[in-house]
Scaffold this motif. Structure first.
Motif, PDB file in Angstrom:
ATOM      1  N   ALA A 105      32.206  43.627  39.543  1.00  0.00           N
ATOM      2  CA  ALA A 105      33.321  44.467  40.023  1.00  0.00           C
ATOM      3  C   ALA A 105      32.968  45.934  39.772  1.00  0.00           C
ATOM      4  O   ALA A 105      32.889  46.381  38.618  1.00  0.00           O
ATOM      5  CB  ALA A 105      34.608  44.100  39.297  1.00  0.00           C
ATOM      6  N   TYR A 106      32.775  46.660  40.853  1.00  0.00           N
ATOM      7  CA  TYR A 106      32.328  48.063  40.753  1.00  0.00           C
ATOM      8  C   TYR A 106      33.304  48.907  39.935  1.00  0.00           C
ATOM      9  O   TYR A 106      32.909  49.788  39.183  1.00  0.00           O
ATOM     10  CB  TYR A 106      32.201  48.619  42.175  1.00  0.00           C
ATOM     11  CG  TYR A 106      31.174  49.713  42.348  1.00  0.00           C
ATOM     12  CD1 TYR A 106      29.899  49.434  42.811  1.00  0.00           C
ATOM     13  CD2 TYR A 106      31.497  51.045  42.086  1.00  0.00           C
ATOM     14  CE1 TYR A 106      28.957  50.444  43.000  1.00  0.00           C
ATOM     15  CE2 TYR A 106      30.571  52.057  42.275  1.00  0.00           C
ATOM     16  CZ  TYR A 106      29.296  51.744  42.729  1.00  0.00           C
ATOM     17  OH  TYR A 106      28.373  52.755  42.923  1.00  0.00           O
ATOM     18  N   TRP A 107      34.617  48.636  40.094  1.00  0.00           N
ATOM     19  CA  TRP A 107      35.605  49.506  39.442  1.00  0.00           C
ATOM     20  C   TRP A 107      35.517  49.432  37.938  1.00  0.00           C
ATOM     21  O   TRP A 107      35.627  50.450  37.255  1.00  0.00           O
ATOM     22  CB  TRP A 107      37.029  49.215  39.946  1.00  0.00           C
ATOM     23  CG  TRP A 107      37.494  47.797  39.866  1.00  0.00           C
ATOM     24  CD1 TRP A 107      38.307  47.246  38.930  1.00  0.00           C
ATOM     25  CD2 TRP A 107      37.202  46.746  40.803  1.00  0.00           C
ATOM     26  NE1 TRP A 107      38.532  45.923  39.205  1.00  0.00           N
ATOM     27  CE2 TRP A 107      37.875  45.589  40.354  1.00  0.00           C
ATOM     28  CE3 TRP A 107      36.445  46.665  41.973  1.00  0.00           C
ATOM     29  CZ2 TRP A 107      37.807  44.366  41.031  1.00  0.00           C
ATOM     30  CZ3 TRP A 107      36.379  45.463  42.641  1.00  0.00           C
ATOM     31  CH2 TRP A 107      37.048  44.328  42.183  1.00  0.00           C
ATOM     32  N   ILE A 120      44.692  34.030  56.010  1.00  0.00           N
ATOM     33  CA  ILE A 120      44.639  34.518  54.627  1.00  0.00           C
ATOM     34  C   ILE A 120      44.609  33.369  53.621  1.00  0.00           C
ATOM     35  O   ILE A 120      45.395  32.424  53.727  1.00  0.00           O
ATOM     36  CB  ILE A 120      45.836  35.458  54.330  1.00  0.00           C
ATOM     37  CG1 ILE A 120      45.881  36.596  55.359  1.00  0.00           C
ATOM     38  CG2 ILE A 120      45.756  36.011  52.925  1.00  0.00           C
ATOM     39  CD1 ILE A 120      46.942  37.644  55.106  1.00  0.00           C
ATOM     40  N   LYS A 121      43.677  33.473  52.668  1.00  0.00           N
ATOM     41  CA  LYS A 121      43.657  32.558  51.523  1.00  0.00           C
ATOM     42  C   LYS A 121      43.896  33.378  50.258  1.00  0.00           C
ATOM     43  O   LYS A 121      44.242  34.556  50.355  1.00  0.00           O
ATOM     44  CB  LYS A 121      42.320  31.818  51.469  1.00  0.00           C
ATOM     45  CG  LYS A 121      42.181  30.804  52.602  1.00  0.00           C
ATOM     46  CD  LYS A 121      40.962  29.952  52.426  1.00  0.00           C
ATOM     47  CE  LYS A 121      40.986  28.882  53.515  1.00  0.00           C
ATOM     48  NZ  LYS A 121      39.734  28.153  53.547  1.00  0.00           N
ATOM     49  N   LEU A 122      43.690  32.757  49.103  1.00  0.00           N
ATOM     50  CA  LEU A 122      44.006  33.463  47.864  1.00  0.00           C
ATOM     51  C   LEU A 122      42.763  33.819  47.044  1.00  0.00           C
ATOM     52  O   LEU A 122      41.782  33.082  47.034  1.00  0.00           O
ATOM     53  CB  LEU A 122      44.937  32.621  46.989  1.00  0.00           C
ATOM     54  CG  LEU A 122      46.279  32.217  47.601  1.00  0.00           C
ATOM     55  CD1 LEU A 122      47.140  31.521  46.549  1.00  0.00           C
ATOM     56  CD2 LEU A 122      47.032  33.421  48.170  1.00  0.00           C
ATOM     57  N   ASN A 123      42.853  34.958  46.379  1.00  0.00           N
ATOM     58  CA  ASN A 123      41.873  35.347  45.367  1.00  0.00           C
ATOM     59  C   ASN A 123      42.607  35.262  44.033  1.00  0.00           C
ATOM     60  O   ASN A 123      43.492  36.073  43.753  1.00  0.00           O
ATOM     61  CB  ASN A 123      41.383  36.781  45.614  1.00  0.00           C
ATOM     62  CG  ASN A 123      40.340  37.199  44.596  1.00  0.00           C
ATOM     63  OD1 ASN A 123      39.469  36.406  44.235  1.00  0.00           O
ATOM     64  ND2 ASN A 123      40.424  38.427  44.108  1.00  0.00           N
ATOM     65  N   ILE A 124      42.262  34.267  43.235  1.00  0.00           N
ATOM     66  CA  ILE A 124      43.056  33.955  42.046  1.00  0.00           C
ATOM     67  C   ILE A 124      42.390  34.486  40.784  1.00  0.00           C
ATOM     68  O   ILE A 124      41.200  34.255  40.564  1.00  0.00           O
ATOM     69  CB  ILE A 124      43.267  32.428  41.959  1.00  0.00           C
ATOM     70  CG1 ILE A 124      44.020  31.973  43.215  1.00  0.00           C
ATOM     71  CG2 ILE A 124      44.039  32.066  40.697  1.00  0.00           C
ATOM     72  CD1 ILE A 124      44.202  30.492  43.306  1.00  0.00           C
ATOM     73  N   GLU A 125      43.187  35.201  39.983  1.00  0.00           N
ATOM     74  CA  GLU A 125      42.641  35.850  38.776  1.00  0.00           C
ATOM     75  C   GLU A 125      43.261  35.256  37.517  1.00  0.00           C
ATOM     76  O   GLU A 125      44.484  35.134  37.404  1.00  0.00           O
ATOM     77  CB  GLU A 125      42.920  37.360  38.860  1.00  0.00           C
ATOM     78  CG  GLU A 125      42.441  38.114  37.635  1.00  0.00           C
ATOM     79  CD  GLU A 125      42.354  39.614  37.857  1.00  0.00           C
ATOM     80  OE1 GLU A 125      42.076  40.041  39.000  1.00  0.00           O
ATOM     81  OE2 GLU A 125      42.554  40.352  36.885  1.00  0.00           O
ATOM     82  N   THR A 126      42.396  34.969  36.557  1.00  0.00           N
ATOM     83  CA  THR A 126      42.829  34.290  35.329  1.00  0.00           C
ATOM     84  C   THR A 126      43.926  35.049  34.584  1.00  0.00           C
ATOM     85  O   THR A 126      44.954  34.479  34.219  1.00  0.00           O
ATOM     86  CB  THR A 126      41.626  34.119  34.377  1.00  0.00           C
ATOM     87  OG1 THR A 126      40.477  33.809  35.145  1.00  0.00           O
ATOM     88  CG2 THR A 126      41.891  33.026  33.366  1.00  0.00           C
ATOM     89  N   ASN A 144      38.197  36.362  34.602  1.00  0.00           N
ATOM     90  CA  ASN A 144      38.336  37.161  33.384  1.00  0.00           C
ATOM     91  C   ASN A 144      39.182  36.341  32.429  1.00  0.00           C
ATOM     92  O   ASN A 144      39.339  35.129  32.621  1.00  0.00           O
ATOM     93  CB  ASN A 144      38.951  38.541  33.682  1.00  0.00           C
ATOM     94  CG  ASN A 144      40.332  38.475  34.308  1.00  0.00           C
ATOM     95  OD1 ASN A 144      41.033  37.466  34.232  1.00  0.00           O
ATOM     96  ND2 ASN A 144      40.741  39.563  34.948  1.00  0.00           N
ATOM     97  N   THR A 145      39.725  36.971  31.427  1.00  0.00           N
ATOM     98  CA  THR A 145      40.658  36.275  30.557  1.00  0.00           C
ATOM     99  C   THR A 145      41.547  37.322  29.908  1.00  0.00           C
ATOM    100  O   THR A 145      41.140  38.481  29.759  1.00  0.00           O
ATOM    101  CB  THR A 145      39.905  35.428  29.511  1.00  0.00           C
ATOM    102  OG1 THR A 145      40.814  34.540  28.887  1.00  0.00           O
ATOM    103  CG2 THR A 145      39.250  36.270  28.449  1.00  0.00           C
ATOM    104  N   PHE A 147      33.612  39.000  38.507  1.00  0.00           N
ATOM    105  CA  PHE A 147      34.043  39.359  37.153  1.00  0.00           C
ATOM    106  C   PHE A 147      34.930  40.597  37.206  1.00  0.00           C
ATOM    107  O   PHE A 147      34.458  41.731  37.061  1.00  0.00           O
ATOM    108  CB  PHE A 147      32.840  39.570  36.227  1.00  0.00           C
ATOM    109  CG  PHE A 147      32.124  38.284  35.936  1.00  0.00           C
ATOM    110  CD1 PHE A 147      32.750  37.285  35.201  1.00  0.00           C
ATOM    111  CD2 PHE A 147      30.848  38.049  36.426  1.00  0.00           C
ATOM    112  CE1 PHE A 147      32.108  36.077  34.960  1.00  0.00           C
ATOM    113  CE2 PHE A 147      30.204  36.847  36.185  1.00  0.00           C
ATOM    114  CZ  PHE A 147      30.838  35.858  35.455  1.00  0.00           C
ATOM    115  N   ASP A 148      36.213  40.373  37.432  1.00  0.00           N
ATOM    116  CA  ASP A 148      37.178  41.473  37.376  1.00  0.00           C
ATOM    117  C   ASP A 148      37.496  41.661  35.897  1.00  0.00           C
ATOM    118  O   ASP A 148      38.570  41.296  35.419  1.00  0.00           O
ATOM    119  CB  ASP A 148      38.420  41.121  38.211  1.00  0.00           C
ATOM    120  CG  ASP A 148      39.314  42.333  38.420  1.00  0.00           C
ATOM    121  OD1 ASP A 148      39.040  43.376  37.796  1.00  0.00           O
ATOM    122  OD2 ASP A 148      40.282  42.227  39.192  1.00  0.00           O
ATOM    123  N   ALA A 149      36.519  42.184  35.182  1.00  0.00           N
ATOM    124  CA  ALA A 149      36.587  42.226  33.716  1.00  0.00           C
ATOM    125  C   ALA A 149      35.893  43.492  33.220  1.00  0.00           C
ATOM    126  O   ALA A 149      34.969  43.997  33.852  1.00  0.00           O
ATOM    127  CB  ALA A 149      35.891  40.994  33.143  1.00  0.00           C
TER     128      ALA A 149
END
Ligand code: XUL
Ligand code: CO
Length: 436
Positions: free
Chosen positions: A46-48, A262-268, A297-298, A337-339
């Motif tokens: 994840a670039y951000w 549209i489907k889902l992008n699910i985040e922990t 992520n968590t 990895f949105d972490a």
């Protein structure tokens, strides 16, 4: 010049290795259930967080040491940072990355200038993708940081904010297409509300749907055939986000006729903020045919906000992989990895340790889930538990042949429900432990 001179290319050394800058479980070409690990897992940076996160929190400024960062938020600095991003991803051995428009290029004084800044960086990203073979998992637009989005973007009370957001998403879809992005994500940054006294909820939700229809229509017009994804999150930054959880998002998608697109992008961490587990969210989406991609992520249950930590818990990754394998994998989605590294982990090498840990945890989860599935004891237990539905009255009900009258007659003859089988939760928890 290298940004990470002290780090060699990260390679698989196996579970016995003591080298913490090596993979102990992620072996990209190892085959599990007929596909390589890299085909199953499709890891993304994840670039951000990884390139833009400096470690600021509400109590203090950023602490991260990033020697390659220039003083100003210039295009030149953005180009240099993009080269560093690709050096990082190449050394890590990750196959994908994700970004918001404003992560990769600075916002200009006007929309036209912002677009031109973005074009300059996108040209370099394209070159770097071609050089390394690293691909764009998804693109998105940042519709929440700029003060123009104070009341939201598509759900703002101000129609001009909707118009500006539309222009931004139009451009973001164009660059995602230009870079061969496989998906496009909508996360409703400020699409929600703080207080109903000042909010027309129905109108806002209608506008969100209209916005998505415009995006889907534009994608069709320009021939972008990536998968659109909607990312659930119950709160933060607003008190009530309109994309609360999987069930809520699926209801929205279906109610507004977007289910083909549209489907889902699910985040922990979003799942836990909603009072769910990640596996509940995956299972709910998967069972309804909406499982698209995951933001891995968590959170920290003692803190209770969106801490976006790297996932290292093998139970968590095992349960994620059980659901993902059950529903046939994530393609064209992946594991993003949105972490972010903790504020205290401020050296560049910490970025490697963080991603290696997440990748190894998911690789291990994949292997354990595959072993559980191969033996079939868990699946067998569930099949047996529902066996009353496979024949007799159960099959009649499922087959739509029963009526209330026929069921009443059945029970009058039979007398009562016979307790059939124990849930055996403790035994099954012990069973899972035998694989870890
Ligand atoms: C915020 C979040 C976002 C989305 C992309 O909580 O998860 O970074 O993944 O906009
Ligand atoms: Co996310």
């Amino acid at each position: 010049m290298s940004a990470f001179p002290e780090v060699e290319k990260i390679v698989y050394e196996g579970p016995e290795s003591k080298n913490l800058l090596a993979f102990h479980h992620y072996n990209p070409d190892e085959v599990v259930e007929g596909k390589t690990m890299r085909e199953h897992l499709r890891f993304s940076v994840a670039y951000w967080h990884t390139m833009r996160g400096a470690g600021a929190d509400p109590f203090g400024v950023g602490t991260a040491i990033r020697p390659w960062e220039g003083e100003s938020d210039s295009v030149e600095n953005a180009l240099n940072r993009a080269r560093v991003a690709f050096e990082f991803m190449e050394k890590l051995g990750v196959d994908f990355y994700c970004f918001h428009d404003r992560d990769v290029a600075p916002e200009g004084a006007t929309l036209a200038e912002s677009n031109s800044n973005l074009d300059q960086v996108v040209a370099l990203l394209k070159e770097e993708q071609e050089r390394t073979g690293i691909k764009l998992l998804w693109g998105t637009a940042n519709l929440f940081s700029n003060p123009r989005y104070v009341h939201g973007a598509a759900t703002s009370c101000n129609a001009d904010a909707f118009a500006y957001a539309s222009a931004q998403v139009k451009k973001a879809i164009e660059v995602t297409k230009e870079l061969g992005g496989e998906n496009y994500v909508f996360w409703g940054g400020r699409e929600g509300y703080q207080n109903l006294y000042n909010t027309d909820l129905k109108r806002e939700v209608d506008h969100l749907a209209a916005f998505m229809h415009l995006a889907v229509g534009y994608a069709k017009e320009i021939g972008f055939d990536g998968q659109f994804l909607f990312e659930p999150k119950p709160k933060e930054p607003t008190k009530h986000q309109y994309d609360f959880d999987s069930a809520n998002c699926i209801n929205f998608i279906r109610s507004y006729g977007l289910e083909e697109h549209i489907k889902l992008n699910i985040e922990t961490n979003h799942a836990t903020l909603a009072g769910h587990t990640m596996e509940h969210e995956l299972e709910y989406a998967g069972s309804q045919g909406f499982l698209g991609s995951i933001d891995a992520n968590t959170g920290d249950l003692l803190l209770g906000w969106d801490t976006d930590q790297f996932p290292t818990d093998i139970y968590l990754t095992t349960r994620c992989m059980l659901s993902i394998l059950k529903y046939g994998g994530l393609v064209p989605g992946g594991i993003n990895f949105d972490a972010k590294v903790r504020r205290e982990s401020f050296e560049p090498v910490d970025l490697f340790h963080a991603h290696i840990g997440g990748m190894d945890a998911f690789a291990r989860g994949l292997k354990i889930a595959a072993a559980i599935r191969a033996e079939g004891i868990l699946d067998g237990f569930v099949t047996e538990r529902y066996s009353s539905w496979d024949s007799g009255i159960g099959a009649e009900i499922e087959g739509g042949e029963a009526s209330f009258a026929s069921l009443e007659q059945y029970m009058l003859e039979k007398g009562d429900v016979e307790p059939n089988v124990s849930g055996r939760q403790e035994m099954l928890e012990n069973l899972i432990n035998t694989y870890l």
